[in-house]
Enzyme design. Sequence first.
Site, PDB file in Angstrom:
ATOM      1  N   ARG A  15       0.809  -1.218   0.000  1.00 13.60           N
ATOM      2  CA  ARG A  15       0.000   0.000   0.000  1.00 13.60           C
ATOM      3  C   ARG A  15       0.847   1.274   0.000  1.00 13.60           C
ATOM      4  O   ARG A  15       0.356   2.356  -0.277  1.00 13.60           O
ATOM      5  CB  ARG A  15      -0.933  -0.012   1.225  1.00 13.60           C
ATOM      6  CG  ARG A  15      -2.042  -1.026   1.119  1.00 13.60           C
ATOM      7  CD  ARG A  15      -2.702  -1.324   2.454  1.00 13.60           C
ATOM      8  NE  ARG A  15      -1.903  -2.204   3.294  1.00 13.60           N
ATOM      9  CZ  ARG A  15      -2.290  -2.676   4.474  1.00 13.60           C
ATOM     10  NH1 ARG A  15      -3.469  -2.320   4.969  1.00 13.60           N
ATOM     11  NH2 ARG A  15      -1.505  -3.475   5.183  1.00 13.60           N
ATOM     12  N   GLY A  77       1.728 -13.893   5.470  1.00 14.12           N
ATOM     13  CA  GLY A  77       0.926 -13.360   6.568  1.00 14.12           C
ATOM     14  C   GLY A  77       1.687 -13.239   7.874  1.00 14.12           C
ATOM     15  O   GLY A  77       2.783 -13.782   8.045  1.00 14.12           O
ATOM     16  N   ASP A 102       5.734  -1.729  11.534  1.00 14.01           N
ATOM     17  CA  ASP A 102       5.193  -0.483  10.973  1.00 14.01           C
ATOM     18  C   ASP A 102       4.516   0.378  12.038  1.00 14.01           C
ATOM     19  O   ASP A 102       3.574   1.104  11.760  1.00 14.01           O
ATOM     20  CB  ASP A 102       4.247  -0.788   9.801  1.00 14.01           C
ATOM     21  CG  ASP A 102       3.002  -1.559  10.208  1.00 14.01           C
ATOM     22  OD1 ASP A 102       2.882  -1.946  11.389  1.00 14.01           O
ATOM     23  OD2 ASP A 102       2.135  -1.780   9.335  1.00 14.01           O
TER      24      ASP A 102
HETATM   25  C1  UD1 Z   1      -2.207  -5.988  11.182  1.00 12.36           C
HETATM   26  C2  UD1 Z   1      -3.160  -6.901  11.965  1.00 12.36           C
HETATM   27  C3  UD1 Z   1      -4.375  -6.087  12.363  1.00 12.36           C
HETATM   28  C4  UD1 Z   1      -3.964  -4.893  13.184  1.00 12.36           C
HETATM   29  C5  UD1 Z   1      -2.947  -4.057  12.447  1.00 12.36           C
HETATM   30  C6  UD1 Z   1      -2.363  -3.027  13.408  1.00 12.36           C
HETATM   31  C7  UD1 Z   1      -2.948  -9.222  11.177  1.00 12.36           C
HETATM   32  C8  UD1 Z   1      -3.535 -10.267  10.324  1.00 12.36           C
HETATM   33  N1  UD1 Z   1      -3.552  -8.013  11.142  1.00 12.36           N
HETATM   34  O1  UD1 Z   1      -2.855  -5.630   9.981  1.00 12.36           O
HETATM   35  O2  UD1 Z   1      -5.268  -6.901  13.115  1.00 12.36           O
HETATM   36  O3  UD1 Z   1      -5.104  -4.120  13.509  1.00 12.36           O
HETATM   37  O4  UD1 Z   1      -1.857  -4.871  11.972  1.00 12.36           O
HETATM   38  O5  UD1 Z   1      -1.552  -2.119  12.754  1.00 12.36           O
HETATM   39  O6  UD1 Z   1      -1.976  -9.461  11.860  1.00 12.36           O
HETATM   40  N2  UD1 Z   1       4.529  -8.882   7.807  1.00 12.36           N
HETATM   41  C9  UD1 Z   1       5.489  -9.854   7.649  1.00 12.36           C
HETATM   42  N3  UD1 Z   1       5.221 -10.936   6.867  1.00 12.36           N
HETATM   43  C10 UD1 Z   1       4.035 -11.107   6.247  1.00 12.36           C
HETATM   44  C11 UD1 Z   1       3.045 -10.109   6.409  1.00 12.36           C
HETATM   45  C12 UD1 Z   1       3.314  -9.013   7.201  1.00 12.36           C
HETATM   46  O7  UD1 Z   1       6.580  -9.755   8.210  1.00 12.36           O
HETATM   47  O8  UD1 Z   1       3.869 -12.131   5.562  1.00 12.36           O
HETATM   48  C13 UD1 Z   1       4.851  -7.700   8.637  1.00 12.36           C
HETATM   49  C14 UD1 Z   1       4.846  -6.438   7.805  1.00 12.36           C
HETATM   50  O9  UD1 Z   1       6.155  -6.133   7.343  1.00 12.36           O
HETATM   51  C15 UD1 Z   1       4.338  -5.387   8.788  1.00 12.36           C
HETATM   52  C16 UD1 Z   1       3.547  -6.186   9.819  1.00 12.36           C
HETATM   53  O10 UD1 Z   1       3.851  -7.534   9.613  1.00 12.36           O
HETATM   54  O11 UD1 Z   1       5.382  -4.728   9.448  1.00 12.36           O
HETATM   55  C17 UD1 Z   1       2.048  -5.952   9.708  1.00 12.36           C
HETATM   56  O12 UD1 Z   1       1.601  -6.273   8.400  1.00 12.36           O
HETATM   57  P1  UD1 Z   1       0.482  -5.424   7.683  1.00 12.36           P
HETATM   58  O13 UD1 Z   1       0.260  -6.008   6.357  1.00 12.36           O
HETATM   59  O14 UD1 Z   1       0.793  -3.979   7.776  1.00 12.36           O
HETATM   60  O15 UD1 Z   1      -0.775  -5.757   8.614  1.00 12.36           O
HETATM   61  P2  UD1 Z   1      -2.115  -4.923   8.747  1.00 12.36           P
HETATM   62  O16 UD1 Z   1      -2.967  -5.182   7.548  1.00 12.36           O
HETATM   63  O17 UD1 Z   1      -1.829  -3.528   9.078  1.00 12.36           O
HETATM   64 CA    CA Z   2       0.016  -2.356   9.200  1.00 12.04          CA
END
Ligand code: UD1
Ligand code: CA
Length: 471
Positions: A15, A77, A102
């Site tokens: 995004r 995920g 993040d």
């Molecule tokens: C996530 C939470 C959501 C919460 C929000 C808070 C989940 C499924 N959702 O959503 O409930 O309200 O954060 O900000 O957990 N990442 C990895 N590997 C992956 C996917 C993500 O390391 O395969 C890391 C990303 O780099 C990032 C973090 O996890 O730093 C969160 O991922 P992001 O996609 O931003 O999650 P949200 O959709 O914001």
């Molecule tokens: Ca996030």
Amino acid sequence: MNKFALVLAAGKGTRMKTILPKCAFPILKKPMIEYIVESLEASTIDETCVVVGHQRKVIEDILDGRVAFAYQEKQLGTGHAAMAAEGVLGDKEGTTLILLGDMPLIDETTIENILSTHEKLGNDLTVVTTSYKDPRGYGRIIRDKYGKIESIIEDKECTEEQKNIQEVNTGIYAVDNHYLFQTLKHIQKSAYRNEYYLTDIVHLMRHEYTVGTYTIRDNSIVMGVNDLYAISIAEKVLRDSINREFMINGVSMINPETITIGHNVCIEENVTIYPNTTITGESTIAEGAQIGPNTEIHNGVIHKDVSVKHSLVYDSVVHERTTVGPFAHLRSNANIGKENRIGNFVEVKKSSTGAHTKASHLAYIGDTTTGDNVNFGCGSITVNYDGKEKHETHIGDDVFIGCNTNLVAPISVGDSVFIAAGSTVTENVPSGALAIARNKQINKEDYARNLIKPKGKTVETIEDAKDPKTS
Ligand code: UD1
Ligand code: CA
């Protein structure tokens, strides 16, 4: 009890629509992930593991030597990312604090409060929640009729009714380390997306273990950054809190909304900062300094009572009572002595000056050492580059460099030297000498009179106008 931190930073940050991986994206010129690791370093956490994946090298370089890394090859995920840390943390005894990469505004006080609440309540899992008037984008906290947390449902998967829930998942969890890795094995792929959600640990653990929540009132501290608009909000929150802290501690800021001070900057009392000024990196500003307006300082060391106006200072030092600007540019280890004047349109690169040296207008000083009490006349240039290599210039004390002088490096100018204006100096000048390196002037009498005849006027009329006696 040992305490570990697990930071998930393997995602691309789709995004964001940027080339840099999201967690490396800078806020006030510092990568987001570094804020999180700094807060962890300041806390009582014993060991931190960061999960990297997409462009892992970028994050690894930023955090080199400060944390352990785990690798998530495919980004399937947040649950899958946490699982990737099993090799690093899997067999440890203690509490693990999970953070997302993040959430740059998380601070050590909040971290400590979460850890101590988790311990006090005797929870196996504590989910950290907060509330937003506009909770879009966050997972919602679903509670049962007794108010106990039941599950977390992602924004996109909420029913219309669930979308109205303002309490959200911050993405921070404190959890018993063994139970965490046991539970992660049971997470199923989401039916909605092809991902393993870390949030599933809530409903998986809630029957067998003690699961509770900890709510943070100030939701800005735990905001998640998903796009460039959120970056600007995080930056504003950080800027306002940093500026407030400085103002309370005796730094005067004129129009503070336009002033940006980085997280690692030190500013002493009785400093005034004028509008449109940015000070970042490892900069320090000593007492009595006047900075701005329209000034940028990055990794700058500004000593007492210095004034910097409308200027740029990068990786450079300015000693006491010197004035810089308007429109000066100091860079790459410029080291400006005390009581200097570096004025209008002067660039200083990788050079040092002694005390009381002046370059008041239009000069370039590069790869040069300069003694005390040197005057660079308007238009002085150290010619340091021959198209292939850079060369040095050395200038002694008490030197007067006339206007429009070129000092062709490598070159040395001794003490008490005077260089005539317009000289192109190619040879060393010994102490005490007057150097003149320009063509001698020739006046050809009456030569111009025959060449220049202004339109509509004869030579006689010019002459007449000059000498009233002849009219
Ligand atoms: C996530 C939470 C959501 C919460 C929000 C808070 C989940 C499924 N959702 O959503 O409930 O309200 O954060 O900000 O957990 N990442 C990895 N590997 C992956 C996917 C993500 O390391 O395969 C890391 C990303 O780099 C990032 C973090 O996890 O730093 C969160 O991922 P992001 O996609 O931003 O999650 P949200 O959709 O914001
Ligand atoms: Ca996030």
